[in-house]
Design a protein around this motif. Sequence first.
Motif, PDB file in Angstrom:
ATOM      1  N   ASN A  26     -19.356   5.025   5.890  1.00  0.00           N
ATOM      2  CA  ASN A  26     -19.213   4.436   4.551  1.00  0.00           C
ATOM      3  C   ASN A  26     -20.496   4.576   3.731  1.00  0.00           C
ATOM      4  O   ASN A  26     -20.448   4.779   2.513  1.00  0.00           O
ATOM      5  CB  ASN A  26     -18.820   2.965   4.658  1.00  0.00           C
ATOM      6  N   LYS A  76     -20.534   7.969   2.359  1.00  0.00           N
ATOM      7  CA  LYS A  76     -19.559   8.075   1.267  1.00  0.00           C
ATOM      8  C   LYS A  76     -20.207   7.641  -0.048  1.00  0.00           C
ATOM      9  O   LYS A  76     -20.017   8.275  -1.100  1.00  0.00           O
ATOM     10  CB  LYS A  76     -18.334   7.197   1.552  1.00  0.00           C
ATOM     11  N   THR A 130     -15.191   5.940  -3.885  1.00  0.00           N
ATOM     12  CA  THR A 130     -15.194   5.984  -2.415  1.00  0.00           C
ATOM     13  C   THR A 130     -13.952   5.373  -1.787  1.00  0.00           C
ATOM     14  O   THR A 130     -13.663   5.621  -0.608  1.00  0.00           O
ATOM     15  CB  THR A 130     -16.423   5.244  -1.870  1.00  0.00           C
TER      16      THR A 130
END
Length: 249
Positions: A13, A16, A37
């Motif tokens: 994450n 991202k 995202t």
Amino acid sequence: MTDDASYNKTVINTFKILDAISNAHTAIGVSELAKTTGLPKTTVFRLLRSLEYVRVVEKNDQQCYHFGAKIITYSQNFERQSLLVQTALPLMKQFVKEVKENISIGILYNNLVLYLHSEKGERFPLQVNLYPISPLYCSSMGKIFLSNFSPAALTNYLTAQKFTPRTVNTIVNPQILRAEVLRAQTSKIAYDNEEYEYGLTCIGVPLYQQSKMIAAASVSGPTSRLKARGWDFITEKIINFGHQVSQRL
């Protein structure tokens, strides 16, 4: 099939978010990052706080995020191995051998000059602070980059930029700077006349790859020594350097 459970979702994450910031090209807010995202705003905000803490990202006055100082150091290490530096390095060494003054190459990053590599010439007879980044408005390479801005982008920069006088020669008047940038646009050469550091003069030129400006180069040295060596000689050498690097690229 790959077992997704074997990967750390926080790391995924985080990248991202970094990818979204990179692709945005300009500073981007939390809401837009969440939308891009597909991550919850709370997750984006939490990860941004951690990234900001370690200086990988920075937040501007509009609460939008862009890459920070830490990522620049990673970029520098990578760019040192890049085609640009590999191509320019032997020519930079030859330049120093002939001119005996510092030569640097840099790229445009977030409205700053990011220095990729420098080759040192003769010792400076004064204390000069050299940094990995510098503002556009008071550096020769910065003015070269500004000369490549569209009219609208240049106006936006001149309107938004806070002009801090580093010396008495620093140009803090937007209209005077615009005129100087337009001259650089025509001549393909720009000057820092002791605008960044007292006693230091720089001459900058653009570097091209397939007719597209991708970087800039500058020669720098004590003003008195550059005068003694001859402005025409040094100017001709840095212009030739720019042409040679562009041809090889």
